[in-house]
Design a protein around this motif. Structure first.
Motif, mmCIF file in Angstrom:
data_model
loop_
_atom_site.group_PDB
_atom_site.id
_atom_site.type_symbol
_atom_site.label_atom_id
_atom_site.label_comp_id
_atom_site.label_asym_id
_atom_site.label_seq_id
_atom_site.Cartn_x
_atom_site.Cartn_y
_atom_site.Cartn_z
ATOM 1 N N LYS A 84 0.843 -1.196 0.000
ATOM 2 C CA LYS A 84 0.000 0.000 0.000
ATOM 3 C C LYS A 84 0.882 1.252 0.000
ATOM 4 N N TYR A 85 0.510 2.207 -0.860
ATOM 5 C CA TYR A 85 1.252 3.456 -0.998
ATOM 6 C C TYR A 85 0.309 4.642 -0.865
ATOM 7 N N LEU A 86 0.780 5.663 -0.175
ATOM 8 C CA LEU A 86 0.105 6.951 -0.187
ATOM 9 C C LEU A 86 0.631 7.680 -1.419
ATOM 10 N N PHE A 115 3.867 10.640 -6.967
ATOM 11 C CA PHE A 115 4.843 9.879 -6.195
ATOM 12 C C PHE A 115 4.101 9.024 -5.188
ATOM 13 N N GLY A 116 4.755 7.976 -4.713
ATOM 14 C CA GLY A 116 4.157 7.141 -3.688
ATOM 15 C C GLY A 116 5.161 6.823 -2.599
ATOM 16 N N VAL A 117 4.677 6.773 -1.350
ATOM 17 C CA VAL A 117 5.485 6.311 -0.216
ATOM 18 C C VAL A 117 4.689 5.225 0.493
ATOM 19 N N HIS A 118 5.409 4.240 1.039
ATOM 20 C CA HIS A 118 4.734 3.170 1.789
ATOM 21 C C HIS A 118 3.878 3.773 2.891
ATOM 22 N N VAL A 119 2.643 3.329 3.005
ATOM 23 C CA VAL A 119 1.754 3.877 4.039
ATOM 24 C C VAL A 119 2.287 3.593 5.439
ATOM 25 N N LEU A 120 3.085 2.560 5.608
ATOM 26 C CA LEU A 120 3.623 2.253 6.936
ATOM 27 C C LEU A 120 4.583 3.334 7.427
ATOM 28 N N ILE A 172 6.029 7.435 -9.321
ATOM 29 C CA ILE A 172 7.403 7.211 -8.871
ATOM 30 C C ILE A 172 7.350 6.797 -7.409
ATOM 31 N N LEU A 173 7.804 5.582 -7.121
ATOM 32 C CA LEU A 173 7.776 5.059 -5.757
ATOM 33 C C LEU A 173 9.076 5.438 -5.047
ATOM 34 N N LEU A 174 8.927 6.125 -3.918
ATOM 35 C CA LEU A 174 10.087 6.631 -3.189
ATOM 36 C C LEU A 174 10.441 5.759 -1.997
#
Length: 186
Positions: free
Chosen positions: A18-20, A29-34, A147-149
């Motif tokens: 899961k990504y925000l 862009f996306g960052v892990h929700v954790l 883009i996943l960061l």
């Protein structure tokens, strides 16, 4: 199987989840929700002298002083005025000295997506001089690229040390007043 294949496989499996999703201009862009602790509207930020331009300062988050960086500035994108959608994402960032909370200013938050490994491609090569360890990969979702960061890698070690010094800067309570030299000497 070689050690590099095992390590690559582990990184690959760590990418799905899961990504925000947030945006800076038209780029998503996306960052892990954790890693996400809170999302808040833009608020007053106390600037701290002698910090890099992308470090906007600190905010008081329920009695805790946390540093705030502007991702637009960090990624060398054109500066824009803040809008109603501009927000601060409070993230838990890991570095050599442990975890710290850090706020990042983004143009807006879009959604939370579950991204499968099949939707993620490795970061393309941009040449030997352009290393991008902070990009986990490129997700192709709904006809768009996100883009996943790896937020732990967005700041270099030197930058994290500088931000953690800002993080450690505690302003005295108002009743004590400021000393004539409020900046810590290094």
């Amino acid at each position: 199987m070689h050690a590099s294949e095992v390590a690559g496989g582990m990184k690959t499996n760590q990418r799905q989840g899961k990504y925000l999703v947030f945006h800076l201009g038209k780029e998503e862009f996306g960052v892990h929700v954790l890693k996400v602790r809170e999302i808040m509207g833009i608020q007053e930020i106390t600037s701290v002298p002698q910090t890099p331009a992308f470090v906007k300062g600190v905010i008081n988050l329920r009695g805790k002083v946390i540093p705030v960086i502007d991702l637009r500035s960090k990624f060398r994108l054109d500066e824009l005025d803040y809008t109603q959608r501009t927000c601060i994402i409070v993230l838990q960032v890991a570095h050599d000295n442990g975890d710290m909370l850090m706020g990042v200013i983004v143009d807006g938050v879009s959604e939370v997506l579950t991204i499968q490994e099949a939707e993620i491609e490795d970061t393309p090569e941009f040449g030997a001089d352009m290393k991008m360890p902070y990009i986990l990969g490129m997700a192709k979702v709904k006809g768009r690229v996100k883009i996943l960061l790896d937020i732990d890698q967005v700041l270099t070690t030197v930058e994290v040390q500088g931000v953690s010094q800002v993080h450690g800067l505690m302003l005295p309570p108002p009743e004590m007043g400021l000393s004539s030299d409020p900046l810590p000497m290094s």
